[in-house]
Write a protein that holds these residues in place. Structure first.
Motif: not given
Length: 309
Positions: A50-60
């Motif tokens: 499973v691949i999630r697109v998320v804004a880079t500044d929102l992940v650790a």
């Protein structure tokens, strides 16, 4: 945030398949259980990961990515089919790039920089070697033989027992942002190997490893360039045997190139059950992986029904 339904897309790269979801604002609770449910091939949509697109500044891990490349706006949050978190996935990066195009988050013209747990990955469109739809080429970063020169000279640093093969085989450990162990076989051995069970690797890698079984097929002249070719099957940690593995193809090609020694080709075509990809050793110690990416369906998943399986 809890949702009654979830809109997702199904895609694959040489039949290494994924469920993709647009969570650019980081509002979806992508739990291990949800990943397993989505990836279930009978009660879910079915996928290797499973691949999630998320804004880079929102992940650790985003701060380290943005410190290297501020343009890496989007992060590829990749999970294995069993729900475990993985560093990255070479086929998945290409499918992720195609998904960003679908979402209008990449124009497909300029080079795309994106974040992964293995660092920044850069993607560009390239012509497919046999015509047809363009391929996606990914700079997979630096590949290494963790054991160093002594292991390179010996040609192996591990032993792998594969079901269906009578004896354990010597193998070479490589790192392509995630761990791999590569062993060479004959054609008949490759076909007879049983990858429904996990190969036993000695010494046991502390974080697990992907295991690639390869058959070197020699070299050929393609438009004046000498290229290598090999067959590959792979057992992915947390997944089992898959139809393809992008980082595994890089590891396999670089292992065979290492065994071949000085003068070995820089370009390798890797035939996997799901198709063919191209691996190129770059001058800076990086490797490029090129191959197709296909988005096959959009779906609206009923999360209550999924959880009730």
């Amino acid at each position: 945030m809890t949702f009654a339904s979830l809109r997702v897309t199904k895609g694959h790269g040489t039949q290494n398949d994924f469920v993709l979801l647009d969570d650019r604002d980081g509002s979806v609770d992508l739990s291990e259980a949800l990943v397993r449910e989505l990836a279930d091939r009978r009660a879910g949509l079915g996928a290797d990961g499973v691949i999630r697109v998320v804004a880079t500044d929102l992940v650790a891990e985003g701060a380290a990515v943005l410190a290297v490349e501020p343009a890496a706006r989007w992060f590829m949050d990749y999970r294995n089919g069993d729900g475990s978190i993985a560093e990255m996935c070479g086929n998945g990066v290409r499918v992720f790039a195609a998904y960003l195009e679908r979402l209008g988050l990449w124009d497909g013209v300029e080079e795309l920089a994106l974040g992964t747990r293995a660092g920044v990955r850069r993607v560009r469109r390239v012509a497919a070697p046999t015509g047809g739809e363009d391929w996606y080429a990914v700079d997979m970063g630096r590949w290494t033989v963790p054991g160093g020169p002594a292991v390179i000279a010996a040609g192996f640093d591990a032993e792998v027992q594969v079901a269906g093969l009578e004896v354990a085989r010597p193998a070479l450990s490589l790192d392509v942002g995630n761990p791999h162990t590569v062993l060479a076989l004959r054609d008949d051995e490759l076909d007879g190997a049983d990858l429904t069970r996990s190969p036993a690797v000695t010494p046991v890698p502390p974080g697990g490893t992907n295991v690639e079984l390869v058959v070197p097929l020699g070299e050929q002249d393609v438009d004046g360039v000498v290229v290598g070719r090999l067959r590959m099957r792979v057992h992915e940690r947390g997944v089992g045997e898959t139809r393809s593995c992008g980082t595994g193809a890089v590891a396999a090609a670089m292992a065979v190139r290492t065994w071949a020694g000085a003068g070995a080709p820089d370009v390798w075509f890797v035939d996997v059950p799901g198709g063919t990809v191209r691996v190129t050793a770059l001058a800076d110690g990086h490797a490029e992986l090129a191959g197709p990416a296909v988005l096959v369906a959009d779906a609206q998943v009923d999360l209550e029904a999924l959880a009730a399986r």
